[in-house]
Design an enzyme around this catalytic site. Structure first.
Site, PDB file in Angstrom:
ATOM      1  N   TRP A  76      61.185  44.701  40.685  1.00  0.00           N
ATOM      2  CA  TRP A  76      59.742  44.956  40.702  1.00  0.00           C
ATOM      3  C   TRP A  76      59.005  43.819  40.011  1.00  0.00           C
ATOM      4  CZ3 TRP A  76      58.404  49.860  37.261  1.00  0.00           C
ATOM      5  CH2 TRP A  76      59.111  49.813  36.047  1.00  0.00           C
ATOM      6  N   ASN A  77      57.696  43.705  40.376  1.00  0.00           N
ATOM      7  CA  ASN A  77      56.862  42.606  39.875  1.00  0.00           C
ATOM      8  C   ASN A  77      55.603  43.164  39.235  1.00  0.00           C
ATOM      9  OD1 ASN A  77      58.492  40.530  41.258  1.00  0.00           O
ATOM     10  ND2 ASN A  77      57.603  41.387  43.117  1.00  0.00           N
ATOM     11  N   HIS A  84      38.602  40.441  45.206  1.00  0.00           N
ATOM     12  CA  HIS A  84      38.220  39.726  46.428  1.00  0.00           C
ATOM     13  C   HIS A  84      39.211  38.617  46.768  1.00  0.00           C
ATOM     14  CE1 HIS A  84      34.324  41.868  46.709  1.00  0.00           C
ATOM     15  NE2 HIS A  84      34.617  42.050  45.434  1.00  0.00           N
ATOM     16  N   HIS A  88      40.605  41.182  52.271  1.00  0.00           N
ATOM     17  CA  HIS A  88      40.027  42.200  51.393  1.00  0.00           C
ATOM     18  C   HIS A  88      38.761  42.838  51.953  1.00  0.00           C
ATOM     19  CE1 HIS A  88      37.570  38.737  50.078  1.00  0.00           C
ATOM     20  NE2 HIS A  88      36.693  39.634  49.707  1.00  0.00           N
ATOM     21  N   ASP A  90      34.937  44.501  51.126  1.00  0.00           N
ATOM     22  CA  ASP A  90      33.763  44.417  50.255  1.00  0.00           C
ATOM     23  C   ASP A  90      33.014  45.743  50.302  1.00  0.00           C
ATOM     24  OD1 ASP A  90      34.244  41.744  49.777  1.00  0.00           O
ATOM     25  OD2 ASP A  90      32.314  41.039  50.544  1.00  0.00           O
ATOM     26  N   HIS A  94      29.349  45.588  45.640  1.00  0.00           N
ATOM     27  CA  HIS A  94      29.689  44.184  45.379  1.00  0.00           C
ATOM     28  C   HIS A  94      28.424  43.342  45.199  1.00  0.00           C
ATOM     29  CE1 HIS A  94      31.586  40.328  45.497  1.00  0.00           C
ATOM     30  NE2 HIS A  94      31.335  40.074  46.749  1.00  0.00           N
ATOM     31  N   HIS A 223      26.174  39.373  52.805  1.00  0.00           N
ATOM     32  CA  HIS A 223      26.327  40.188  51.607  1.00  0.00           C
ATOM     33  C   HIS A 223      25.034  40.962  51.321  1.00  0.00           C
ATOM     34  CE1 HIS A 223      29.811  37.577  50.967  1.00  0.00           C
ATOM     35  NE2 HIS A 223      30.247  38.462  50.106  1.00  0.00           N
TER      36      HIS A 223
HETATM   37  C1  23J Z   1      31.199  36.566  44.863  1.00  0.00           C
HETATM   38  C2  23J Z   1      30.082  35.760  44.920  1.00  0.00           C
HETATM   39  C3  23J Z   1      29.717  35.197  46.123  1.00  0.00           C
HETATM   40  C4  23J Z   1      30.463  35.475  47.249  1.00  0.00           C
HETATM   41  C5  23J Z   1      31.603  36.293  47.208  1.00  0.00           C
HETATM   42  C6  23J Z   1      31.959  36.810  45.999  1.00  0.00           C
HETATM   43  C7  23J Z   1      32.407  36.593  48.429  1.00  0.00           C
HETATM   44  O1  23J Z   1      32.312  35.980  49.435  1.00  0.00           O
HETATM   45  C8  23J Z   1      33.288  37.772  48.478  1.00  0.00           C
HETATM   46  O2  23J Z   1      34.522  37.650  48.431  1.00  0.00           O
HETATM   47  O3  23J Z   1      32.760  38.864  48.629  1.00  0.00           O
HETATM   48  S1  23J Z   1      29.974  34.771  48.757  1.00  0.00           S
HETATM   49 MN    MN Z   2      34.627  39.843  49.090  1.00  0.00          MN
END
Ligand code: 23J
Ligand code: MN
Length: 272
Positions: A76-77, A84, A88, A90, A94, A223
């Site tokens: 195991w690790n 992120h 992944h 979001d 986020h 986002h």
């Molecule tokens: C944090 C800040 C800016 C961005 C992101 C994360 C991602 O692209 C993400 O992985 O959600 S643009």
């Molecule tokens: Mn992300």
């Protein structure tokens, strides 16, 4: 007899019911499973933000034991990463625009929302011709005129074939002026949320936004607009070229991280 009928109507056996039909279809190969996930590896690149900001940790792994003195019969690790890192999910929380969305963290989202069909829009030719290709609402309307309208409550996946660059510097495509990779503008995101009621926006690049999207209005529109409207993102996917434009059923279940903003996950597609 009554018991048999009961089982069939409940779908709890492979003889009948909707889930029984699904099971039989998986066993026969009538429905195939396509893995849209990259392996979690220390070598897989993570998003690079301007140096004044905190940075995303890559995947790390430390072996606790491997059939040795620290564990003679077990392997195991210990692992660590950012929420992120790698392929992944979001969650709405986020982004600051989604901070007040109810149930906006991965642990609080209704799990029924983790299963939804996808529409896959192929813009790989445009992305090959221009690393800064920007998807607009007009591009989506043109795509729909040729392929059919995006139904409500679907994931919308933006195929760029960017995943085929993984393992080369052209994946992040980092230059002196930042990263160069395709992504949407605000018009595309507003259209998918308000005109098409999309579940979320999924991409092959390290972010749902274009490499240069910090210069857009608003900055990082995928986002800002998706999460501000309670919708999801999927990043760093692969094998989108194995999906039909319509009809793939996506299973995307993030880890139940308490108050988590997102999570690495295994994304799979069921394809007829
Ligand atoms: C944090 C800040 C800016 C961005 C992101 C994360 C991602 O692209 C993400 O992985 O959600 S643009
Ligand atoms: Mn992300």
């Amino acid at each position: 007899m009554e018991q048999e009928l009961h089982n069939t109507s409940q779908g709890g056996t492979s003889q009948g019911g909707l889930l029984g039909q699904l099971h039989a279809s998986l066993l026969s190969g009538a429905i195939k499973v396509v893995d849209l996930t990259f392996p979690l590896s220390p070598d897989f690149p993570v998003i690079v933000l301007p140096p004044e900001f905190g940075q995303c940790a890559p995947f790390r792994r430390e072996t606790v034991s491997r059939y040795d003195a620290d564990g003679p019969a077990w392997y195991w690790n210990n692992i660590s990463m950012n929420e992120h890192t790698g392929t992944h999910f979001d969650a709405p929380a986020h982004w600051i625009t989604g901070r007040d969305i109810p149930c906006g963290t991965v642990d609080a989202i209704d799990p029924a929302r983790f299963l939804a069909p996808a529409v896959v829009m192929d813009f790989s030719a445009e992305a090959a011709a221009n690393a800064d290709f920007i998807l607009t609402a007009d591009h989506i309307r043109d795509w729909e005129a040729k392929n059919g309208q995006i139904p409500p409550k679907h994931w919308v996946f933006f195929r760029t074939d960017w995943s085929k660059r993984a393992g080369t510097p052209s994946y992040l495509n980092l230059h002196e002026d930042g990263t160069h990779s395709p992504g949407p503008d605000a018009s595309a995101m507003e259209f998918l949320v308000h005109e098409r009621d999309a579940v979320g926006f999924g991409v092959e690049t390290v972010g749902t936004d274009a490499g240069q999207a910090s210069h857009f209005d608003p900055p990082l529109p995928a986002h800002a607009i998706m999460h501000g409207n309670g919708r999801f993102g999927l990043q760093c996917m692969c094998n989108l070229d194995q999906l039909p434009a319509f009809g793939a059923m996506i299973v995307a279940t993030p880890l139940k991280i308490e108050a988590g903003s997102g999570s690495p996950l295994r994304v799979i597609a069921l394809v007829e």
